[in-house]
Design an enzyme around this catalytic site. Structure first.
Site, PDB file in Angstrom:
ATOM      1  N   GLU A 142       0.563  -1.087  -0.391  1.00  0.00           N
ATOM      2  CA  GLU A 142       0.069   0.049   0.250  1.00  0.00           C
ATOM      3  C   GLU A 142       0.689   0.797  -0.059  1.00  0.00           C
ATOM      4  OE1 GLU A 142      -2.336   0.189   3.595  1.00  0.00           O
ATOM      5  OE2 GLU A 142      -3.440  -2.100   3.022  1.00  0.00           O
ATOM      6  N   ILE A 165       1.743  -2.268  -7.735  1.00  0.00           N
ATOM      7  CA  ILE A 165       1.247  -3.291  -8.144  1.00  0.00           C
ATOM      8  C   ILE A 165       1.665  -4.066  -9.768  1.00  0.00           C
ATOM      9  CG2 ILE A 165      -1.178  -5.463  -7.938  1.00  0.00           C
ATOM     10  CD1 ILE A 165      -0.078  -4.093  -5.242  1.00  0.00           C
ATOM     11  N   GLN A 190      43.890  -9.307 -17.980  1.00  0.00           N
ATOM     12  CA  GLN A 190      43.921 -10.025 -16.408  1.00  0.00           C
ATOM     13  C   GLN A 190      42.143  -9.105 -16.411  1.00  0.00           C
ATOM     14  OE1 GLN A 190      47.259 -10.704 -14.833  1.00  0.00           O
ATOM     15  NE2 GLN A 190      48.333 -11.732 -16.516  1.00  0.00           N
ATOM     16  N   GLU A 200       8.805  -7.593  -3.453  1.00  0.00           N
ATOM     17  CA  GLU A 200       8.830  -8.922  -2.645  1.00  0.00           C
ATOM     18  C   GLU A 200       9.959  -9.215  -1.672  1.00  0.00           C
ATOM     19  OE1 GLU A 200       7.891 -12.312  -4.948  1.00  0.00           O
ATOM     20  OE2 GLU A 200       7.024 -11.321  -6.773  1.00  0.00           O
ATOM     21  N   THR A 216      12.438  -6.252   0.359  1.00  0.00           N
ATOM     22  CA  THR A 216      13.942  -5.602   0.104  1.00  0.00           C
ATOM     23  C   THR A 216      15.132  -6.576   0.737  1.00  0.00           C
ATOM     24  OG1 THR A 216      13.886  -4.566   2.259  1.00  0.00           O
ATOM     25  CG2 THR A 216      13.022  -3.271   0.624  1.00  0.00           C
ATOM     26  N   SER A 217      16.195  -6.704   0.089  1.00  0.00           N
ATOM     27  CA  SER A 217      17.344  -7.428   0.975  1.00  0.00           C
ATOM     28  C   SER A 217      17.168  -6.947   2.309  1.00  0.00           C
ATOM     29  CB  SER A 217      18.729  -6.300   0.047  1.00  0.00           C
ATOM     30  OG  SER A 217      18.650  -6.905  -1.044  1.00  0.00           O
TER      31      SER A 217
HETATM   32  N1  CAA Z   1       4.726 -18.926   5.125  1.00  0.00           N
HETATM   33  C1  CAA Z   1       3.849 -18.972   5.987  1.00  0.00           C
HETATM   34  N2  CAA Z   1       2.752 -18.154   7.549  1.00  0.00           N
HETATM   35  C2  CAA Z   1       4.028 -17.413   8.035  1.00  0.00           C
HETATM   36  C3  CAA Z   1       5.516 -17.209   7.127  1.00  0.00           C
HETATM   37  C4  CAA Z   1       6.098 -17.614   5.582  1.00  0.00           C
HETATM   38  N3  CAA Z   1       6.771 -17.623   5.505  1.00  0.00           N
HETATM   39  N4  CAA Z   1       6.292 -16.314   7.641  1.00  0.00           N
HETATM   40  C5  CAA Z   1       5.664 -15.812   8.555  1.00  0.00           C
HETATM   41  N5  CAA Z   1       4.400 -16.554   8.505  1.00  0.00           N
HETATM   42  C6  CAA Z   1       3.911 -16.168   9.995  1.00  0.00           C
HETATM   43  C7  CAA Z   1       3.681 -16.892  11.368  1.00  0.00           C
HETATM   44  O1  CAA Z   1       4.384 -17.300  11.501  1.00  0.00           O
HETATM   45  C8  CAA Z   1       2.930 -15.857  12.731  1.00  0.00           C
HETATM   46  O2  CAA Z   1       1.830 -16.683  12.868  1.00  0.00           O
HETATM   47  P1  CAA Z   1       1.760 -16.770  14.086  1.00  0.00           P
HETATM   48  O3  CAA Z   1       0.465 -15.174  14.214  1.00  0.00           O
HETATM   49  O4  CAA Z   1       0.807 -17.781  13.961  1.00  0.00           O
HETATM   50  O5  CAA Z   1       2.419 -16.380  15.104  1.00  0.00           O
HETATM   51  C9  CAA Z   1       2.910 -14.938  11.504  1.00  0.00           C
HETATM   52  O6  CAA Z   1       2.585 -15.038  10.500  1.00  0.00           O
HETATM   53  C10 CAA Z   1       3.022 -13.341  11.572  1.00  0.00           C
HETATM   54  O7  CAA Z   1       4.612 -13.497  10.902  1.00  0.00           O
HETATM   55  P2  CAA Z   1       5.615 -12.590  11.877  1.00  0.00           P
HETATM   56  O8  CAA Z   1       5.516 -12.213  12.994  1.00  0.00           O
HETATM   57  O9  CAA Z   1       6.945 -12.821  10.976  1.00  0.00           O
HETATM   58  O10 CAA Z   1       5.638 -11.158  10.811  1.00  0.00           O
HETATM   59  P3  CAA Z   1       5.624  -9.600  10.706  1.00  0.00           P
HETATM   60  O11 CAA Z   1       4.926  -8.946  11.101  1.00  0.00           O
HETATM   61  O12 CAA Z   1       7.333  -9.913  12.181  1.00  0.00           O
HETATM   62  O13 CAA Z   1       6.487  -9.481   9.556  1.00  0.00           O
HETATM   63  C11 CAA Z   1       8.588  -9.630   7.673  1.00  0.00           C
HETATM   64  C12 CAA Z   1       7.634 -10.200   9.059  1.00  0.00           C
HETATM   65  C13 CAA Z   1       8.989 -10.998   6.954  1.00  0.00           C
HETATM   66  C14 CAA Z   1       8.316  -8.300   7.591  1.00  0.00           C
HETATM   67  C15 CAA Z   1       7.128  -9.018   6.771  1.00  0.00           C
HETATM   68  O14 CAA Z   1       6.520  -8.538   7.190  1.00  0.00           O
HETATM   69  C16 CAA Z   1       7.671  -9.174   5.202  1.00  0.00           C
HETATM   70  O15 CAA Z   1       7.700  -9.816   4.177  1.00  0.00           O
HETATM   71  N6  CAA Z   1       7.485  -7.976   4.994  1.00  0.00           N
HETATM   72  C17 CAA Z   1       8.174  -7.815   3.547  1.00  0.00           C
HETATM   73  C18 CAA Z   1       6.667  -7.562   3.062  1.00  0.00           C
HETATM   74  C19 CAA Z   1       7.112  -7.792   1.025  1.00  0.00           C
HETATM   75  O16 CAA Z   1       7.451  -8.196   0.790  1.00  0.00           O
HETATM   76  N7  CAA Z   1       6.272  -6.914   0.122  1.00  0.00           N
HETATM   77  C20 CAA Z   1       6.284  -7.072  -0.839  1.00  0.00           C
HETATM   78  C21 CAA Z   1       4.988  -7.935  -1.465  1.00  0.00           C
HETATM   79  S1  CAA Z   1       4.966  -8.223  -3.261  1.00  0.00           S
HETATM   80  C22 CAA Z   1       5.593  -6.491  -4.877  1.00  0.00           C
HETATM   81  O17 CAA Z   1       6.250  -7.198  -4.080  1.00  0.00           O
HETATM   82  C23 CAA Z   1       4.245  -6.575  -5.527  1.00  0.00           C
HETATM   83  C24 CAA Z   1       4.417  -6.912  -6.794  1.00  0.00           C
HETATM   84  O18 CAA Z   1       3.682  -7.069  -7.980  1.00  0.00           O
HETATM   85  C25 CAA Z   1       5.756  -7.200  -7.562  1.00  0.00           C
END
Ligand code: CAA
Length: 386
Positions: free
Chosen positions: A127, A157, A279, A363, A365-366
């Site tokens: 968002e 998106i 080289q 998807e 960041t690093s």
């Molecule tokens: N698979 C399944 N469940 C998962 C999971 C996974 N890989 N990773 C975490 N979960 C679950 C956890 O087990 C947890 O479950 P419970 O509630 O039962 O405990 C829950 O999800 C919450 O997990 P976290 O505590 O890890 O959540 P968080 O708020 O700390 O977030 C984060 C973790 C890794 C920072 C995550 O927010 C994240 O990946 N952020 C980046 C977002 C992203 O990649 N965005 C890109 C969007 S797509 C795009 O780019 C657009 C396009 O069109 C290409």
């Protein structure tokens, strides 16, 4: 892990390589120049079975294992990251989620049309004010007698202008935090679904990228993917597949950089001899090969784990982190090998550089990949204040 590909996997890879050489390479420069989302090329990609590569054949997919999917995506990524993005979003962010979390009815309704390319899908998680902190969804879904009404906005998106199907993540109860999020399968023809193209991107010029305004978009209870409250997990598991796909595509960029640099270095002469004989040029090529091979091994490991059904979130993040950063470094080196010729789009390395840049952002960041890896290693969530 067995490093030897099966005959079938080699055939799948070689077919994707020929398809890329025949259909993609020729188009990619013009499509990028014209900022053209090439619908005809997307249709050809669908005909190859690449939009539903990992979806079982009973739902219209190609029924490939993850390793083979990665091989295909590497080849397409070498050709054009804009088209590779279509595959990654459609196959991993959309189809894999419906396959994993959908009801039988949802699978039968959506997967065949998404796999055939009749319908394009998009993934609406990010968002304007919610990027890395994906759990902090501002988009709201309110329960009605007949289903749900969604209001909010999405940003960055891919394919939103062309999508017939959008996975939209929305908060149903802010008090519940990430446990209040639901994923809705939204028909984009619904009134109130309003995409708008994002202009002036640095790269991926041939990819469609849009914001979406959601104004009183109505969906039924049958359109919830997974559980109400389980949407965050749907998003994360879809990203486990999407990050793998991005990583595989970046191996393709790395390899393209090596191939283009070797070719150019053997042709280009300075000081009376091909620059390949110097080289310092060979050192740049060696660096690129190292980054390519290491990235591919990490992608294959993640794919192998996915095929075995092993938990692989960390390994997928390792692959994504390494391969995306490597693609950027390789593209930079490849331009250096090409000199001034690499600074214009006569050679693909210029586009590789611009297109690689987004892969360390989208998807996850690093930095997010590092936090996922760091948390897995230490058991400490750096995102939660101590
Ligand atoms: N698979 C399944 N469940 C998962 C999971 C996974 N890989 N990773 C975490 N979960 C679950 C956890 O087990 C947890 O479950 P419970 O509630 O039962 O405990 C829950 O999800 C919450 O997990 P976290 O505590 O890890 O959540 P968080 O708020 O700390 O977030 C984060 C973790 C890794 C920072 C995550 O927010 C994240 O990946 N952020 C980046 C977002 C992203 O990649 N965005 C890109 C969007 S797509 C795009 O780019 C657009 C396009 O069109 C290409």
């Amino acid at each position: 892990m067995d490093f030897e590909l099966t005959d079938e996997q080699r055939l799948i890879r070689d077919t994707a390589r020929e398809f890329t050489d025949r259909e993609i390479i020729m188009q990619s420069r013009e499509n990028a120049r014209n900022h053209r989302f090439d619908v005809d090329l997307v249709r050809k990609v669908a005909e190859q079975g690449y939009l539903g590569a990992i979806v079982p054949t009973e739902y219209g997919g190609a029924g490939l294992d993850y390793l083979s999917y990665g091989l295909v995506v590497e080849e397409i990524g070498r050709g054009d990251s804009a088209i590779r993005t279509v595959i990654s979003v459609q196959t991993s962010l959309v189809c894999s989620g419906i396959l994993k979390h959908g009801t039988e009815e949802q699978k039968r309704k959506y997967l065949p049309k998404l796999c055939s390319g009749e319908w394009i899908g998009c993934f609406g998680l990010t968002e304007p004010d919610t990027g890395s902190d994906a759990a902090n969804q501002r988009t709201r879904a309110k329960k009605t007698d007949n289903g749900w009404v969604i209001n909010g906005a999405k940003m960055w998106i891919s394919m939103a202008n062309y999508a017939k199907v959008a996975l939209i993540f929305a908060q149903t109860d802010p008090d519940l935090g990430h446990k209040g999020i639901a994923c809705f399968i939204v028909d984009t023809d619904q009134p109130g679904f309003k995409p708008a193209t994002i202009e002036h991107k640095m790269g991926l010029h041939a990819s469609d990228t849009a914001s979406i305004a959601l104004e009183d978009v109505e969906v039924s209870d049958d359109d919830v993917l997974g559980e109400v409250g389980g949407g965050f997990k749907v998003a994360m598991s879809n990203l486990d597949s999407g990050r793998y796909s991005v990583a595989a595509g970046c191996v393709g960029i790395c390899r393209g950089c090596v191939e283009e640099s070797v070719k150019y270095a053997k042709e280009r002469e300075q000081f009376g001899r091909p620059i390949a004989s110097f080289q310092l040029v060979q050192a740049m090529i060696a660096d690129m090969v190292l980054k390519t091979d290491a990235s591919r091994m990490l992608v294959w490991r993640a794919g192998w784990m996915k095929d075995k059904g092993l938990p692989n979130t960390t390994e997928t993040s390792v692959a994504k982190l390494h391969a995306t950063e490597a693609s950027l470094e390789c593209a930079n080196l490849a331009i250096q090998v090409h000199g001034g010729a690499g600074y214009v789009d006569d050679h693909p390395v210029e586009r590789y550089y611009r297109d690689a840049r987004v892969t360390t952002l989208y998807e996850g960041t690093s930095q997010i990949q590092k936090l996922i890896i760091g948390r897995a290693m230490t058991g400490v969530n750096a995102l939660v204040p101590a």
